[in-house]
Design an enzyme around this catalytic site. Structure first.
Site: not given
Ligand code: PEP
Length: 256
Positions: A9, A11, A96, A98, A168, A174, A214
């Protein structure tokens, strides 16, 4: 046996040239694994078509990061599954955290998006996960089960079987914090059992469940050794071709 997925992703990062360049590196470093795992990169809408062009014939798929559920018309600023497909996309992230947090996306909207993606022959990657407060209140399973149940409302089992779920935990995205492989497995197992409860064994055993939060080259192997984790949705680490390459390699390497 479920085919594994490594999805990146990107972003709101990188313009056109940087996206094409990263796609080229991913192809050069890891294209060899595209026969054994599904590799997906999700650039911004603006870079989707050029990224898909760069990856054409490589076996690496391109996805969008969101969509709108209506088929066409007066929806200023929105992009529907048909337009994503037309630009070369074959996957789309929905729900997601976010978007759920910043854009107040609801489970109802996630459900509408999943339906319209299925209708548009795009594979939805449906994100679910608990916040830190929900985890501390020992509410993880309830929250995640509820998100899954509402995402699939009114969807036929054959269509559901082809979707992808990304677990997630919001507190892990992040932040550098990640769930232990055992914790992630417990939730992914609960997600699969929820799909079993809604549908049947065939659907539950077909749905692919990813972990995201992460993920890095040094923690992916533990996660992939768990039975119900079929791959990863990777944010930050997918922006570095070498790091993402190692993650893809680890996902591919765990296949018996
Ligand atoms: C994501 O944005 O779906 C995600 C898992 O980000 P990160 O790997 O940076 O935690």
């Amino acid at each position: 046996m479920r085919r594994r997925i490594a999805a990146g992703n990107w972003k709101m990062n990188m313009g056109l040239e940087a996206s094409v360049e990263l796609a080229r590196k991913v192809k050069d470093f890891t294209g060899i694994h595209a026969h054994s795992v599904d590799i997906v990169v999700c650039p911004t809408f603006l870079s989707l078509a050029r990224t898909a062009g760069e990856l054409e014939g490589s076996g690496i798929a391109v996805g969008a990061q969101d969509c709108y559920h209506e088929s066409q018309g007066a929806f200023t600023g929105e992009v529907n599954p048909e337009l994503i497909r037309d630009a070369g996309g074959s996957y789309c992230i929905v729900g997601h955290s976010e978007r759920r947090t910043l854009m107040h996306e609801t489970d109802k909207e996630v459900n509408l998006k999943v339906k319209s993606l299925i209708g548009g022959c795009i594979v939805p990657i449906i994100c679910v996960g608990e916040t830190l407060a929900e985890r501390q209140a020992l509410d993880t399973m309830n929250v995640v089960r509820g998100q899954v149940m509402r995402a699939y409302a009114g969807i036929e089992p054959e269509a559901a079987a082809r979707t992808v779920i990304a677990y997630e935990p919001v507190w892990a995205i992040g932040t550098g914090l990640n769930a232990t492989a055992q914790d992630a497995q417990a939730v992914c197992r609960a997600i699969r059992d929820t799909v079993r409860y809604i549908y049947d064994d065939t659907t539950a055993d077909s749905v692919r469940i990813l972990y995201g939060g992460s993920v890095k080259a040094d923690n992916i192997s533990d996660l992939m050794s768990e039975k119900d984790i079929d791959g990863a949705l990777v944010g930050g680490a997918s922006l570095k071709a070498a790091e993402f390459g190692k993650i893809i390699q680890a996902i591919a390497g765990m296949i018996q």
